[in-house]
Scaffold this motif. Structure first.
Motif, mmCIF file in Angstrom:
data_model
loop_
_atom_site.group_PDB
_atom_site.id
_atom_site.type_symbol
_atom_site.label_atom_id
_atom_site.label_comp_id
_atom_site.label_asym_id
_atom_site.label_seq_id
_atom_site.Cartn_x
_atom_site.Cartn_y
_atom_site.Cartn_z
ATOM 1 N N ASN A 1 -9.910 17.313 -27.855
ATOM 2 C CA ASN A 1 -10.885 17.900 -26.940
ATOM 3 C C ASN A 1 -11.092 17.010 -25.711
ATOM 4 O OD1 ASN A 1 -12.872 19.863 -26.178
ATOM 5 N ND2 ASN A 1 -14.451 18.433 -26.858
ATOM 6 N N TYR A 2 -11.241 15.708 -25.929
ATOM 7 C CA TYR A 2 -11.386 14.778 -24.805
ATOM 8 C C TYR A 2 -10.173 14.847 -23.882
ATOM 9 C CZ TYR A 2 -15.349 12.481 -27.128
ATOM 10 O OH TYR A 2 -16.551 12.198 -27.716
ATOM 11 N N LEU A 3 -8.988 14.824 -24.457
ATOM 12 C CA LEU A 3 -7.763 14.889 -23.644
ATOM 13 C C LEU A 3 -7.685 16.209 -22.886
ATOM 14 C CD1 LEU A 3 -5.236 13.330 -26.172
ATOM 15 C CD2 LEU A 3 -6.097 12.272 -24.071
ATOM 16 N N GLY A 4 -8.085 17.300 -23.534
ATOM 17 C CA GLY A 4 -8.070 18.614 -22.893
ATOM 18 C C GLY A 4 -8.984 18.702 -21.689
ATOM 19 N N HIS A 5 -9.961 17.804 -21.625
ATOM 20 C CA HIS A 5 -10.864 17.743 -20.473
ATOM 21 C C HIS A 5 -10.445 16.661 -19.487
ATOM 22 C CE1 HIS A 5 -13.486 20.121 -23.141
ATOM 23 N NE2 HIS A 5 -13.879 20.635 -21.999
ATOM 24 N N GLY A 6 -9.232 16.132 -19.668
ATOM 25 C CA GLY A 6 -8.700 15.161 -18.725
ATOM 26 C C GLY A 6 -9.163 13.734 -18.947
ATOM 27 N N ARG A 7 -9.811 13.463 -20.074
ATOM 28 C CA ARG A 7 -10.295 12.110 -20.359
ATOM 29 C C ARG A 7 -9.144 11.232 -20.854
ATOM 30 N NH1 ARG A 7 -15.956 12.430 -21.610
ATOM 31 N NH2 ARG A 7 -15.924 10.155 -21.358
ATOM 32 N N GLU A 8 -9.235 9.962 -20.597
ATOM 33 C CA GLU A 8 -8.258 8.994 -21.074
ATOM 34 C C GLU A 8 -8.826 8.268 -22.295
ATOM 35 O OE1 GLU A 8 -7.549 6.603 -17.578
ATOM 36 O OE2 GLU A 8 -5.968 7.972 -16.924
ATOM 37 N N ASP B 1 2.770 10.533 -12.432
ATOM 38 C CA ASP B 1 3.891 11.138 -13.155
ATOM 39 C C ASP B 1 3.443 12.046 -14.293
ATOM 40 O OD1 ASP B 1 5.808 9.787 -11.577
ATOM 41 O OD2 ASP B 1 5.564 7.995 -12.810
ATOM 42 N N GLY B 2 2.196 11.932 -14.727
ATOM 43 C CA GLY B 2 1.686 12.740 -15.833
ATOM 44 C C GLY B 2 1.006 11.870 -16.874
ATOM 45 N N PHE C 1 -1.999 20.555 -20.919
ATOM 46 C CA PHE C 1 -2.857 20.013 -21.971
ATOM 47 C C PHE C 1 -2.414 20.417 -23.376
ATOM 48 C CE2 PHE C 1 -5.712 19.918 -18.226
ATOM 49 C CZ PHE C 1 -5.845 18.539 -18.161
ATOM 50 N N ASP C 2 -1.906 21.640 -23.549
ATOM 51 C CA ASP C 2 -1.434 22.043 -24.885
ATOM 52 C C ASP C 2 -0.249 21.182 -25.311
ATOM 53 O OD1 ASP C 2 -3.373 23.994 -25.125
ATOM 54 O OD2 ASP C 2 -2.080 25.615 -24.404
ATOM 55 N N THR C 3 0.679 20.952 -24.376
ATOM 56 C CA THR C 3 1.825 20.091 -24.660
ATOM 57 C C THR C 3 1.356 18.674 -24.946
ATOM 58 O OG1 THR C 3 3.245 21.427 -23.235
ATOM 59 C CG2 THR C 3 4.022 19.204 -23.753
ATOM 60 N N LEU C 4 0.382 18.211 -24.184
ATOM 61 C CA LEU C 4 -0.156 16.869 -24.388
ATOM 62 C C LEU C 4 -0.695 16.704 -25.813
ATOM 63 C CD1 LEU C 4 -1.120 14.073 -23.454
ATOM 64 C CD2 LEU C 4 -3.206 15.209 -22.605
#
Length: 90
Positions: free
Chosen positions: A11-18, A35-36, A56-59
């Motif tokens: 969820n954090y990653l899906g919101h762009g958090r590191e 680069d991503g 984000f899904d791939t991430l």
């Protein structure tokens, strides 16, 4: 900080958090740059590009499949094997 399981991490990653965390005395991070998204072992200075920034899904899929010392990140977070005192959500 509260306990973070893999679904919280996703969820954090899906919101762009590191994310920065320690597992078995090594520092790891999941960060983004021009680069991503990349997964890094900051202790060993090794990094792997995971996917472009907006995928984000791939991430989440790639992060779930990432293995450290025989354990997936899903296992590491769901089994609370990381150092909870050294987890940073940026």
């Amino acid at each position: 900080m509260k306990t973070v399981k893999f679904n919280d991490l996703a969820n954090y990653l899906g919101h762009g958090r590191e994310i920065e965390f320690v597992y078995n005395s090594k520092q790891y991070s999941i960060t983004n740059n021009k680069d991503g998204w990349q997964f890094c072992c900051d202790t060993d200075m090794v990094s792997e590009l995971l996917c472009p920034f907006r995928e984000f899904d791939t991430l989440v899929e790639k992060v779930a499949q990432t293995v450290i010392e025989g354990k997936t990140l899903t296992e590491i977070f769901d089994q609370l094997l990381y150092d909870e005192n050294r987890l940073e959500i940026l």
